[in-house]
Design a protein around this motif. Structure first.
Motif, PDB file in Angstrom:
ATOM      1  N   ASP B 112       0.828  -1.206   0.000  1.00  0.00           N
ATOM      2  CA  ASP B 112       0.000   0.000   0.000  1.00  0.00           C
ATOM      3  C   ASP B 112       0.865   1.260   0.000  1.00  0.00           C
ATOM      4  O   ASP B 112       0.556   2.241  -0.678  1.00  0.00           O
ATOM      5  N   GLY B 113       1.977   1.215   0.743  1.00  0.00           N
ATOM      6  CA  GLY B 113       2.876   2.371   0.716  1.00  0.00           C
ATOM      7  C   GLY B 113       3.422   2.573  -0.680  1.00  0.00           C
ATOM      8  O   GLY B 113       3.482   3.690  -1.204  1.00  0.00           O
ATOM      9  N   LEU B 138      -0.544  -5.672  -1.891  1.00  0.00           N
ATOM     10  CA  LEU B 138      -0.554  -6.269  -0.553  1.00  0.00           C
ATOM     11  C   LEU B 138      -0.802  -5.134   0.429  1.00  0.00           C
ATOM     12  O   LEU B 138       0.094  -4.359   0.743  1.00  0.00           O
ATOM     13  N   ASN B 140      -1.603  -3.701   3.945  1.00  0.00           N
ATOM     14  CA  ASN B 140      -1.665  -3.916   5.396  1.00  0.00           C
ATOM     15  C   ASN B 140      -1.905  -2.602   6.134  1.00  0.00           C
ATOM     16  O   ASN B 140      -1.810  -2.540   7.359  1.00  0.00           O
ATOM     17  N   VAL B 142      -0.180  -0.034   6.546  1.00  0.00           N
ATOM     18  CA  VAL B 142       0.995   0.637   7.136  1.00  0.00           C
ATOM     19  C   VAL B 142       2.212   0.461   6.227  1.00  0.00           C
ATOM     20  O   VAL B 142       2.232  -0.388   5.347  1.00  0.00           O
ATOM     21  N   PHE B 143       3.193   1.308   6.464  1.00  0.00           N
ATOM     22  CA  PHE B 143       4.529   1.042   5.921  1.00  0.00           C
ATOM     23  C   PHE B 143       5.146   0.026   6.868  1.00  0.00           C
ATOM     24  O   PHE B 143       5.620   0.391   7.947  1.00  0.00           O
ATOM     25  N   GLY B 144       5.087  -1.255   6.491  1.00  0.00           N
ATOM     26  CA  GLY B 144       5.622  -2.288   7.375  1.00  0.00           C
ATOM     27  C   GLY B 144       7.134  -2.186   7.485  1.00  0.00           C
ATOM     28  O   GLY B 144       7.699  -2.141   8.579  1.00  0.00           O
TER      29      GLY B 144
HETATM   30 MG   LIG Z   1       2.156  -1.811   3.698  1.00  0.00          MG
END
Ligand SMILES: [Mg+2]
Ligand SMILES: Cc1ncc(C[n+]2csc(CCOP(=O)(O)OP(=O)(O)O)c2C)c(N)n1
Ligand code: SF4
Lengths: 356, 262
Positions: B112-113, B138, B140, B142-144
């Protein structure tokens, strides 16, 4: 058979690109790069190539990157701001070891550093060629594609408004020459499922956790490759009257052609001036510049900017002669076109001043 | 959640060395020992993507373009050809590949980021162009990889490192629902959203991915599968709580289902 025609610079460069085997081109309109894009859009379908009017320079360089991974000769380009937007990718494409030709149709001469220093992040360089006129642009465009393929690296052709918009009679090669064969590193999907599928990455290859997957080693190999280009790419330079010159004048690109002419006329008038015109801006022809300057009392650098190439001239001469900057920014009313100082009397005056 | 679900308690050391009973690694994943966190949803999504390639017999024509995020680790674990792109830039790179290799099967893997923040224009332009590629998002929220900061898909109220009291529309703006946006584009052919937080959703994910691939094979145009994935590390929740957190936080906003079919 090459055909001799009266043709505008940008069209001549487009024809030379297709003749050299370019099959993918993409760009975003910006003066004075726009015409090159238009000519490529007209020419590429004739050879089953693809030209895309990208939605931005970011996407243009991305598309060119993708096309290059398939082994087809790809090119893109822009002008100042557009090239700034492309730098992130140009840096990574260099580290991914992909051939690409980049046409930098600059506004004036303010982008020498951007072109030659590897304008993006990271420790990299790419080859830069600076033609002075249309016939030389045709020759260097073809050379650029050959060098890009040979060295697997981006090669930049640095032109300007003057080059793109001048009509000259030149021999342009026929565009229906067959495209070069695809190199064996090219991707086409076929190695999938083999246990050793290809990967093309600016971060190197290998399988994670296994031997060969090592970013440090990849960057070391990239550095070695840059070093190999720095010493292995033939430096090109045009020089004249340097043997007995009191003053050697350095200039590049279209402006270099005017400086050369000014020196020619000053010679006729009995002044001991010589000229050097670096054609490969990276690698810079340092040895040739050093040699040309060695008998003179002074070197003068003429560029239409605040003094950029003069740094390379100073590095090349290493203090053996004084180097004076005699150029300066010169803009027309639009800021896009040809600076008013690109005229022989003005240039001659500056040279004579440096001579005294 | 109590710890006895996580650990078998014993005072004794194991009597036998650990033994591999079976290996369920799909054929196109060469190295199953990835570095992603326990409980991460991304390996499940990538597994589904690779199984579908194998089942549709696309392995020998696939080029996968990776963006930059935690999933990037998988660029070096696959037995399909890979191009590593920059953060946000995979759709344009995939476009260049597809235009020169129209018979090839071209896929992007992005977060997403990557896709919705940094590269939003790339994916929307590719969709509008009807580029015949498949993009996998993918998501989630957030910036994982950088440690759990807010992205444009973070839902209202969701707590991240850069929306500590929860995402507040007045301060942080509203989430972008990428698939809903892509589905409105004339050039998109197949758009679907799914998740990997339970067995049913994993099966659905595989089904949607397969349909997206089939749509590319049929030359229908742009296809996008958005997959909601767990990120217990970036969400700061226990590993086992990831699926439930996904269900309560992301899924009510990013609705699961097929949004557009050819
Ligand atoms: Mg992410
Ligand atoms: C131009 C640029 N900006 C920022 C980064 C730093 N960066 C690396 S990964 C990442 C986050 C990726 O987030 P996402 O795509 O959602 O993937 P996730 O890690 O959540 O799987 C960021 C911001 C980068 N690599 N490049
Ligand atoms: S930080 Fe999140 S996305 Fe990254 S590997 Fe860990 S759980 Fe997965």
């Amino acid at each position: 058979m090459s055909e001799r025609v009266l043709i505008e610079g940008s069209e001549a460069m487009a024809r030379a690109a297709v003749a050299a085997g370019c099959r993918f081109f993409t760009g975003y309109p910006m003066t004075p790069f726009t015409e090159l894009l238009e000519h490529m859009a007209a020419l590429l379908p004739e050879v089953n190539g693809v030209c895309m009017n990208a939605e931005s320079e970011l996407e243009a360089v991305g598309m060119a990157w993708g096309a290059a991974t398939t082994g087809h000769l790809a090119a893109t380009g822009s002008t100042g701001q557009g090239l700034s937007l492309m730098q992130e990718s140009l840096s990574e494409i260099t580290n991914a070891r992909l051939p690409l030709v980049v046409f930098n149709m600059a506004r004036g001469q303010g982008d020498y550093f951007q072109a030659t220093r590897g304008g993006g992040h990271g420790d990299y360089r790419h080859i830069v060629l600076a033609p002075m006129d249309v016939p030389e642009a045709v020759e260097l465009t073809q050379k650029a594609f050959a060098m890009a393929g040979q060295w697997r690296t981006p090669v930049m052709v640095l032109g300007d408004y003057y080059l793109g918009h001048t009509y000259q009679a030149v021999s342009v090669p026929p565009i229906h020459a067959t495209a070069p064969e695809l190199p064996d590193w090219a991707l086409n999907g076929s190695t999938g499922g083999s246990g050793a599928a290809k990967i093309m990455s600016p971060l190197g290859g290998g399988i994670e956790g296994e031997e060969g997957f090592d970013l440090g080693a990849h960057y070391a190999a990239c550095a070695e490759h840059i070093e190999a280009m720095a010493t292995g790419v033939e430096p090109l330079i045009d020089a004249g009257f340097c043997d007995d010159a009191e003053l050697v004048v350095a200039a590049y690109g279209s402006v270099g052609k005017f400086v050369r002419y000014a020196c020619l006329r000053l010679r006729d008038a009995g002044h001991r001036v010589g000229y050097i015109r670096p054609i490969t801006l990276w690698p810079f022809p340092s040895e040739a510049v050093h040699k040309a300057a060695s008998g003179s009392a002074k070197v003068a650098a003429y560029e239409q900017n605040m003094g950029q190439m003069v740094d390379d001239v100073r590095l090349a001469t290493m203090g053996s002669v004084p180097v004076e900057f005699i150029g300066g920014p010169s803009w027309d009313h639009s800021g896009f076109g040809i600076g008013p100082d690109i005229n022989v009397p003005d240039i001659s005056e500056r040279i004579l001043e440096a001579l005294t | 959640m109590s710890d006895d679900r996580l650990f078998l308690s014993t005072d004794q050391p194991p009597t036998e060395p650990a033994a591999l009973v079976d290996d369920f690694t799909p054929g196109l994943i060469t190295q199953a020992n990835h570095h992603l966190c326990p409980g991460c949803g991304e390996p499940i999504a990538i597994r589904a993507a690779m199984e579908a390639i194998e089942e549709l017999e696309l392995a020998q024509s696939t080029i996968t373009v990776f963006g930059i995020g935690c999933y990037t680790a998988f660029a070096h674990n696959l037995d399909v050809e890979v191009v590593q792109a920059l953060h946000g830039r995979a759709p344009s790179v995939a476009t260049g590949i597809k235009r020169m290799l129209p018979e090839g099967f071209v896929l992007t893997v992005q977060g997403d980021g990557d896709m919705v923040n940094e590269g939003l224009q790339e994916v929307l332009h590719a969709a509008a162009r009807g580029e015949n590629i498949t993009c996998l998002l993918l998501n989630n929220g957030v910036f994982g990889e950088t440690g759990g900061q807010m992205t444009t898909t973070t839902t209202l109220g969701q707590r991240t490192k850069t929306s500590i009291e929860g995402r507040d529309p007045h301060q942080h703006g509203h989430p972008i629902l990428l698939s809903d946006l892509a589905a409105t584009m004339d050039g998109s052919a197949y758009v679907a959203r799914c998740a990997v937080n339970n067995a049913g959703n994993v099966a659905r994910t595989k089904r949607y991915i397969t349909r997206a691939y089939e749509s590319q094979m049929a030359g229908a145009g742009f296809s996008l599968v958005e997959i909601l994935t767990m990120c217990p590390t970036g969400w700061f929740v226990d590993t086992l709580d990831g699926p439930e957190y996904l269900q309560d936080t992301l899924a009510p906003v990013h609705n699961i289902g097929e949004l557009k079919t050819p």
